[in-house]
Design an enzyme around this catalytic site. Structure first.
Site, PDB file in Angstrom:
ATOM      1  N   SER A   9      48.262   5.765 -48.510  1.00 39.48           N
ATOM      2  CA  SER A   9      46.908   6.338 -48.601  1.00 39.48           C
ATOM      3  C   SER A   9      45.994   5.487 -49.488  1.00 39.48           C
ATOM      4  O   SER A   9      46.386   5.072 -50.586  1.00 39.48           O
ATOM      5  CB  SER A   9      46.988   7.754 -49.171  1.00 39.48           C
ATOM      6  OG  SER A   9      45.676   8.240 -49.386  1.00 39.48           O
ATOM      7  N   SER A  16      42.988   6.787 -50.250  1.00 40.19           N
ATOM      8  CA  SER A  16      42.056   7.765 -50.826  1.00 40.19           C
ATOM      9  C   SER A  16      42.020   7.714 -52.356  1.00 40.19           C
ATOM     10  O   SER A  16      40.938   7.863 -52.940  1.00 40.19           O
ATOM     11  CB  SER A  16      42.403   9.176 -50.348  1.00 40.19           C
ATOM     12  OG  SER A  16      42.154   9.263 -48.971  1.00 40.19           O
ATOM     13  N   LYS A  67      47.820  19.245 -41.984  1.00 40.88           N
ATOM     14  CA  LYS A  67      46.430  19.654 -41.753  1.00 40.88           C
ATOM     15  C   LYS A  67      46.308  21.023 -41.069  1.00 40.88           C
ATOM     16  O   LYS A  67      45.308  21.715 -41.247  1.00 40.88           O
ATOM     17  CB  LYS A  67      45.698  18.599 -40.917  1.00 40.88           C
ATOM     18  CG  LYS A  67      45.328  17.350 -41.699  1.00 40.88           C
ATOM     19  CD  LYS A  67      44.494  16.421 -40.845  1.00 40.88           C
ATOM     20  CE  LYS A  67      44.159  15.148 -41.574  1.00 40.88           C
ATOM     21  NZ  LYS A  67      43.271  14.273 -40.812  1.00 40.88           N
ATOM     22  N   ASP A 123      36.590  15.423 -41.596  1.00 38.54           N
ATOM     23  CA  ASP A 123      36.874  14.329 -40.648  1.00 38.54           C
ATOM     24  C   ASP A 123      35.768  14.208 -39.594  1.00 38.54           C
ATOM     25  O   ASP A 123      35.288  13.114 -39.304  1.00 38.54           O
ATOM     26  CB  ASP A 123      38.199  14.584 -39.908  1.00 38.54           C
ATOM     27  CG  ASP A 123      39.389  14.058 -40.690  1.00 38.54           C
ATOM     28  OD1 ASP A 123      39.208  13.149 -41.522  1.00 38.54           O
ATOM     29  OD2 ASP A 123      40.504  14.567 -40.469  1.00 38.54           O
ATOM     30  N   GLY A 179      45.778  13.796 -30.372  1.00 40.48           N
ATOM     31  CA  GLY A 179      46.350  14.366 -31.587  1.00 40.48           C
ATOM     32  C   GLY A 179      45.261  15.061 -32.396  1.00 40.48           C
ATOM     33  O   GLY A 179      44.211  15.449 -31.870  1.00 40.48           O
TER      34      GLY A 179
HETATM   35  P1  NAP Z   1      48.472  12.213 -34.126  1.00 40.43           P
HETATM   36  O1  NAP Z   1      48.113  13.652 -34.266  1.00 40.43           O
HETATM   37  O2  NAP Z   1      49.875  11.773 -34.399  1.00 40.43           O
HETATM   38  O3  NAP Z   1      48.091  11.776 -32.611  1.00 40.43           O
HETATM   39  C1  NAP Z   1      48.342  10.488 -32.118  1.00 40.43           C
HETATM   40  C2  NAP Z   1      47.991  10.399 -30.611  1.00 40.43           C
HETATM   41  O4  NAP Z   1      48.225   9.051 -30.223  1.00 40.43           O
HETATM   42  C3  NAP Z   1      48.852  11.294 -29.722  1.00 40.43           C
HETATM   43  O5  NAP Z   1      48.065  11.846 -28.714  1.00 40.43           O
HETATM   44  C4  NAP Z   1      49.884  10.318 -29.138  1.00 40.43           C
HETATM   45  O6  NAP Z   1      50.229  10.583 -27.793  1.00 40.43           O
HETATM   46  C5  NAP Z   1      49.117   9.016 -29.106  1.00 40.43           C
HETATM   47  N1  NAP Z   1      50.068   7.909 -29.258  1.00 40.43           N
HETATM   48  C6  NAP Z   1      50.876   7.669 -30.326  1.00 40.43           C
HETATM   49  N2  NAP Z   1      51.607   6.561 -30.097  1.00 40.43           N
HETATM   50  C7  NAP Z   1      51.260   6.117 -28.863  1.00 40.43           C
HETATM   51  C8  NAP Z   1      51.686   5.021 -28.060  1.00 40.43           C
HETATM   52  N3  NAP Z   1      52.597   4.146 -28.495  1.00 40.43           N
HETATM   53  N4  NAP Z   1      51.124   4.854 -26.845  1.00 40.43           N
HETATM   54  C9  NAP Z   1      50.193   5.739 -26.390  1.00 40.43           C
HETATM   55  N5  NAP Z   1      49.758   6.796 -27.102  1.00 40.43           N
HETATM   56  C10 NAP Z   1      50.298   6.989 -28.325  1.00 40.43           C
HETATM   57  O7  NAP Z   1      47.571  11.298 -35.055  1.00 40.43           O
HETATM   58  P2  NAP Z   1      46.050  11.593 -35.546  1.00 40.43           P
HETATM   59  O8  NAP Z   1      46.063  12.376 -36.812  1.00 40.43           O
HETATM   60  O9  NAP Z   1      45.277  12.102 -34.394  1.00 40.43           O
HETATM   61  O10 NAP Z   1      45.582  10.111 -35.939  1.00 40.43           O
HETATM   62  C11 NAP Z   1      45.451   9.148 -34.928  1.00 40.43           C
HETATM   63  C12 NAP Z   1      44.964   7.806 -35.486  1.00 40.43           C
HETATM   64  O11 NAP Z   1      43.675   7.938 -36.024  1.00 40.43           O
HETATM   65  C13 NAP Z   1      45.844   7.225 -36.588  1.00 40.43           C
HETATM   66  O12 NAP Z   1      45.930   5.836 -36.399  1.00 40.43           O
HETATM   67  C14 NAP Z   1      45.068   7.540 -37.844  1.00 40.43           C
HETATM   68  O13 NAP Z   1      45.339   6.625 -38.891  1.00 40.43           O
HETATM   69  C15 NAP Z   1      43.641   7.401 -37.333  1.00 40.43           C
HETATM   70  N6  NAP Z   1      42.658   8.162 -38.127  1.00 40.43           N
HETATM   71  C16 NAP Z   1      41.692   7.448 -38.774  1.00 40.43           C
HETATM   72  C17 NAP Z   1      40.750   8.124 -39.518  1.00 40.43           C
HETATM   73  C18 NAP Z   1      39.696   7.332 -40.243  1.00 40.43           C
HETATM   74  O14 NAP Z   1      39.111   7.850 -41.198  1.00 40.43           O
HETATM   75  N7  NAP Z   1      39.406   6.117 -39.812  1.00 40.43           N
HETATM   76  C19 NAP Z   1      40.769   9.519 -39.640  1.00 40.43           C
HETATM   77  C20 NAP Z   1      41.766  10.233 -38.944  1.00 40.43           C
HETATM   78  C21 NAP Z   1      42.717   9.533 -38.191  1.00 40.43           C
HETATM   79  P3  NAP Z   1      51.209  11.797 -27.346  1.00 40.43           P
HETATM   80  O15 NAP Z   1      50.345  13.012 -27.378  1.00 40.43           O
HETATM   81  O16 NAP Z   1      51.624  11.395 -25.990  1.00 40.43           O
HETATM   82  O17 NAP Z   1      52.324  11.813 -28.353  1.00 40.43           O
END
Ligand code: NAP
Length: 310
Positions: free
Chosen positions: A39, A41, A90, A126, A153
């Site tokens: 993190s 943060s 979360k 977010d 996700g």
């Molecule tokens: P999450 O709940 O784990 O969801 C991840 C999603 O990505 C799921 O739908 C998953 O598909 C898909 N996925 C994972 N691995 C994959 C692969 N190899 N090929 C295809 N699809 C894949 O995660 P999240 O909390 O939504 O976060 C997602 C991303 O956003 C992370 O990289 C996180 O660091 C980033 N993020 C950034 C910020 C920012 O402030 N910039 C804020 C929040 C999140 P399935 O449903 O099929 O498992």
């Protein structure tokens, strides 16, 4: 009787460590998650406190899923002033809170908790952080736009609801697990009356959604370590000039997804400013202070140099 000596170098440690600034009046903030080691943060929030000369400290805690309830009770008992919540807590934190703000309830996830005289109130910064970052970086908003979101996700859900609330003409969710994309589309349509639809990654429908979108947002982790040489879209999904490509990933600063988009003449934006603004909104909720634009810009510059996403 043995007398314990004060270690000789303790003064030195205090001078160089953050502990030098901590005293009985320090307000404590935290972030909980599992894992938490990555993190950034703490860097962000502690740099805000330093910049504004506030007597506050922000610390990371690794909280295993089975320990969440105990951790929340502990925070109340210790009068921790506020904390951020990240994966995997979360959603599971919601029943442990005393109140939840309307937008967090709509999104179904909390990333910020404020301790108001012993009552824990949950917020989600977010979605708002993303919307502000997107506006600033791309110079446009979502009204009447067609938007494709890759992934289904927690991040995709928050963004899909926010984008629909901001008046998008279409929100298409594309995911390898189709059912999860359908769940989000259903939720968005129920809660916002927005025009959401879902498609399985690789399907003809998903290619049509992609090709017809003004804005394409990657919320999968594909493109970040250890998948640096991978793109969440194969070559059959071809960007075209005029599209905006947005990647939630900020490290590396330029993923393969963003380079491919740039090569086709698209505006390409990474997720660093989003990360920054979700933190700024949390800070504002906790302290009631509003950061003026100039200080925010200065802090963002510092943050992007430290985190290396620029
Ligand atoms: P999450 O709940 O784990 O969801 C991840 C999603 O990505 C799921 O739908 C998953 O598909 C898909 N996925 C994972 N691995 C994959 C692969 N190899 N090929 C295809 N699809 C894949 O995660 P999240 O909390 O939504 O976060 C997602 C991303 O956003 C992370 O990289 C996180 O660091 C980033 N993020 C950034 C910020 C920012 O402030 N910039 C804020 C929040 C999140 P399935 O449903 O099929 O498992």
């Amino acid at each position: 009787m043995e007398t314990r000596q004060r270690p000789k170098d303790i003064g030195q440690e205090l001078k160089h460590g953050m502990t030098a600034d901590v005293n009985g009046k320090t307000r404590i903030f935290a972030v909980i998650g599992c894992p938490i080691e990555h993190s950034v943060s703490p860097q962000l929030h502690n740099s805000i406190y330093r910049e504004l000369g506030m007597n506050c400290i922000y610390v990371p805690f690794r909280v295993e899923p089975g320990c969440l309830e105990a951790a929340v009770r502990g925070f109340k008992a210790l009068n921790v002033a506020g904390f951020n919540v990240t994966v995997p807590h979360k959603q599971s934190i919601i029943p442990l809170l005393d109140e939840i703000d309307a937008e967090a309830e709509l999104i179904g996830a909390v990333n910020t908790v404020k301790n108001e005289n012993g009552r824990l109130c949950g917020y989600n910064t977010d979605a708002e952080g993303f919307a502000r970052a997107f506006r600033e970086e791309s110079g446009t908003g979502f009204r009447d736009k067609k938007v494709a979101i890759l992934g289904a996700g927690g991040a995709a859900r928050a963004l899909a609801i926010k984008i629909a609330l901001e008046g998008a003409a279409q929100v298409g969710i594309i995911n390898r697990t189709e059912e999860k994309a359908r769940d989000i589309a259903r939720l968005v349509n129920e809660k916002t009356g927005g025009a959401a639809l879902a498609a399985k990654y690789g399907s003809l429908e998903s290619r049509e959604i992609f090709a017809g979108s003004d804005i394409v947002i990657n919320t999968t982790p594909v493109g970040m370590y250890p998948e640096l040489d991978r793109c969440p879209l194969d070559d059959t999904y071809d960007f075209h000039a005029g599209q905006i490509a947005y990647d939630a990933i900020y490290n590396p600063a330029k993923t393969l997804f963003l380079s491919r988009a740039e090569q086709k003449g698209c505006i390409a934006v990474n997720g660093l400013r989003w990360l920054f603004y979700q933190g700024i909104y949390a800070f504002e909720i906790w302290t009631g202070k509003r950061l003026d634009e100039e200080i925010a810009a200065k802090l963002f510059d510092k943050f992007s140099n430290t985190v290396g996403g620029k």
